[in-house]
Scaffold this active site. Structure first.
Site, PDB file in Angstrom:
ATOM      1  N   ALA A 235       5.156  -2.476   3.090  1.00 44.78           N
ATOM      2  CA  ALA A 235       6.180  -2.045   2.651  1.00 44.78           C
ATOM      3  C   ALA A 235       5.714  -0.770   1.914  1.00 44.78           C
ATOM      4  O   ALA A 235       4.757  -1.071   0.670  1.00 44.78           O
ATOM      5  CB  ALA A 235       6.957  -3.057   1.753  1.00 44.78           C
TER       6      ALA A 235
ATOM      7  N   CYS B  71       5.235 -12.741   3.101  1.00 48.86           N
ATOM      8  CA  CYS B  71       5.138 -11.970   1.779  1.00 48.86           C
ATOM      9  C   CYS B  71       4.994 -12.963   0.838  1.00 48.86           C
ATOM     10  O   CYS B  71       5.847 -13.864   0.632  1.00 48.86           O
ATOM     11  CB  CYS B  71       6.384 -11.072   1.751  1.00 48.86           C
ATOM     12  SG  CYS B  71       6.527 -10.174   0.486  1.00 48.86           S
TER      13      CYS B  71
HETATM   14  C1  LIG Z   1       1.549  -2.813  -0.402  1.00 47.76           C
HETATM   15  C2  LIG Z   1       1.365  -3.743   0.602  1.00 47.76           C
HETATM   16  C3  LIG Z   1       2.927  -4.101   1.188  1.00 47.76           C
HETATM   17  C4  LIG Z   1       2.644  -4.975   2.216  1.00 47.76           C
HETATM   18  N1  LIG Z   1       3.974  -5.227   2.741  1.00 47.76           N
HETATM   19  C5  LIG Z   1       3.906  -6.153   3.977  1.00 47.76           C
HETATM   20  C6  LIG Z   1       5.266  -6.055   4.843  1.00 47.76           C
HETATM   21  O1  LIG Z   1       6.205  -5.455   4.564  1.00 47.76           O
HETATM   22  N2  LIG Z   1       5.384  -7.412   5.724  1.00 47.76           N
HETATM   23  C7  LIG Z   1       4.142  -8.219   5.648  1.00 47.76           C
HETATM   24  O2  LIG Z   1       4.141  -8.972   6.501  1.00 47.76           O
HETATM   25  N3  LIG Z   1       3.160  -8.147   5.157  1.00 47.76           N
HETATM   26  C8  LIG Z   1       2.837  -6.961   4.242  1.00 47.76           C
HETATM   27  N4  LIG Z   1       1.753  -6.822   3.620  1.00 47.76           N
HETATM   28  C9  LIG Z   1       0.550  -7.796   3.787  1.00 47.76           C
HETATM   29  C10 LIG Z   1      -0.247  -6.969   4.747  1.00 47.76           C
HETATM   30  O3  LIG Z   1       0.289  -6.989   6.257  1.00 47.76           O
HETATM   31  C11 LIG Z   1      -1.479  -7.756   5.210  1.00 47.76           C
HETATM   32  O4  LIG Z   1      -1.238  -9.025   5.758  1.00 47.76           O
HETATM   33  C12 LIG Z   1      -2.426  -7.967   3.824  1.00 47.76           C
HETATM   34  O5  LIG Z   1      -2.341  -6.832   2.964  1.00 47.76           O
HETATM   35  C13 LIG Z   1      -3.881  -8.490   4.158  1.00 47.76           C
HETATM   36  O6  LIG Z   1      -4.400  -7.673   4.846  1.00 47.76           O
HETATM   37  P1  LIG Z   1      -5.514  -6.659   4.423  1.00 47.76           P
HETATM   38  O7  LIG Z   1      -6.586  -7.340   3.576  1.00 47.76           O
HETATM   39  O8  LIG Z   1      -6.175  -5.887   5.736  1.00 47.76           O
HETATM   40  O9  LIG Z   1      -5.144  -5.627   3.648  1.00 47.76           O
HETATM   41  C14 LIG Z   1       1.787  -5.853   2.456  1.00 47.76           C
HETATM   42  C15 LIG Z   1       0.541  -5.927   1.836  1.00 47.76           C
HETATM   43  C16 LIG Z   1       0.273  -4.839   0.901  1.00 47.76           C
HETATM   44  C17 LIG Z   1      -0.944  -4.326   0.044  1.00 47.76           C
END
Ligand SMILES: Cc1cc2nc3c(=O)[nH]c(=O)nc-3n(C[C@H](O)[C@H](O)[C@H](O)COP(=O)(O)O)c2cc1C
Length: 319
Positions: A11, A98
């Site tokens: 988001a 989330c």
């Molecule tokens: C700023 C931000 C916004 C996110 N928004 C969502 C979202 O809208 N829907 C969702 O399922 N996960 C959301 N996440 C989680 C990410 O999709 C992901 O699961 C999480 O960041 C872990 O992956 P990574 O270590 O590669 O960042 C968000 C994460 C961050 C940092």
């Protein structure tokens, strides 16, 4: 070795301009920012705008959040109707991961993992709509709520039985938010618990090609989703593919990074207008230039820029 590499939903970041760039860089699929089922049912125009997918984008899933099965069903119906004469999503994804307080306090996002029976009803109810439109339904989950409730394997198999054909697992509990590091073990347990006909996508802490490969090898998941590391490094998608195929990968140059940051800002401004576009681009451009000599002064200057011309001039100056 080949496996799909997706952009995880984020988001505030994964809007249409960013998704398009990620697709061009090799992402096999992207996801919209999370869309509130309640706001859709309320007819909120801004929410429909947020859910729009540009025709130039690659396959993009629509992500919904909510906790009421009938509202989730109605929101899916309304949105899929809205997409009819526009670019259609490749699938619908339900946010069950989330961790944000405002979301979980309403019973949405990862709060659903504490109520598997309700979550199963949501999946069944949304599935009646996605079936009509002949598009797949997926869910995105975490390891569980907290260390006393790591229920992702059971939860995932229940979601699969209820109609989800793909499950993305972030290897942290809700309580952990974003630290300590993501646990590949729980992703492996989900892969073992769920029927092979269901796709399991691993997520959490993938920052380079080696991380992605390790996740695939340790968990036997079918693909990976990359979140935060892609925010300033959209080349990560091609890096992962190069590394998976055993090819040598070359990092982008400073010039390429700055030019792509400028393109993103231009595209965001074109879609959202100058005021909103510049406001939203400050943090996003900062991700692209992190680590480049002089970038901290540039970040400060960007905070004072209010037009696209000023913004691009400051970024070009870094070159
Ligand atoms: C700023 C931000 C916004 C996110 N928004 C969502 C979202 O809208 N829907 C969702 O399922 N996960 C959301 N996440 C989680 C990410 O999709 C992901 O699961 C999480 O960041 C872990 O992956 P990574 O270590 O590669 O960042 C968000 C994460 C961050 C940092």
């Amino acid at each position: 070795m080949t496996f799909p590499v997706y952009l995880a939903p984020m988001a505030g970041f994964t809007d249409a301009p960013f998704r398009l760039i990620c697709t061009e860089m090799g992402a096999d699929g992207t996801v919209t920012e999370m869309i509130s089922a309640a706001a859709v049912c309320f007819g909120d125009k801004k929410t429909f705008k947020l859910a729009a997918i540009d025709k130039s984008e690659g396959p993009c899933a629509l992500q919904l959040f909510g906790h009421d099965p009938s509202q989730m069903k109605e929101a899916t119906e309304r949105l899929l109707e809205f997409y009819k004469d526009k670019t259609f999503p490749g699938s619908v994804d339900i946010n069950m991961g989330c961790p944000v307080k405002k979301i979980v306090s309403s019973g949405d996002g990862s709060a659903l993992m504490r109520d598997p029976e309700l979550s199963a009803r949501i999946v069944k109810s949304v599935r009646t709509v996605t079936d009509r439109y002949k598009i797949p339904l997926s869910v995105k989950i975490r390891a569980g709520w907290d260390k006393s409730c790591i229920n992702a394997p059971y939860f995932a198999s229940l979601m699969a039985e209820s109609g989800a054909s793909q499950i993305t697992v972030h290897g942290r509990t809700r309580e952990q938010m974003y630290a300590p590091s993501s646990d590949n073990g729980v992703i492996r347990d989900v892969r073992l618990a769920v029927d092979r006909s269901v796709t399991v996508i691993g997520n959490g802490d993938i920052c380079c090609g080696g991380d992605a490969l390790r996740m695939i090898q340790e968990t036997e998941c079918d693909g990976v989703a990359v979140g935060r590391a892609a925010l300033g490094n959209v080349w990560l998608f091609s890096e992962i593919k190069y590394v998976a195929e055993g090819k040598i990968y070359t990092q982008p140059t400073v010039k390429e990074r700055i030019e792509l940051a400028i393109r993103l800002v231009r595209d965001v401004v074109a879609v959202k207008g100058e005021e909103q576009g510049i406001r939203e681009s400050r943090g996003r451009a900062a991700h692209f230039i992190r680590g480049i000599r002089g970038s901290s002064a540039v970040r400060d200057a960007l905070n004072h820029a209010s037009t696209l011309d000023e913004f691009t001039e400051i970024l070009y100056a870094l070159l």
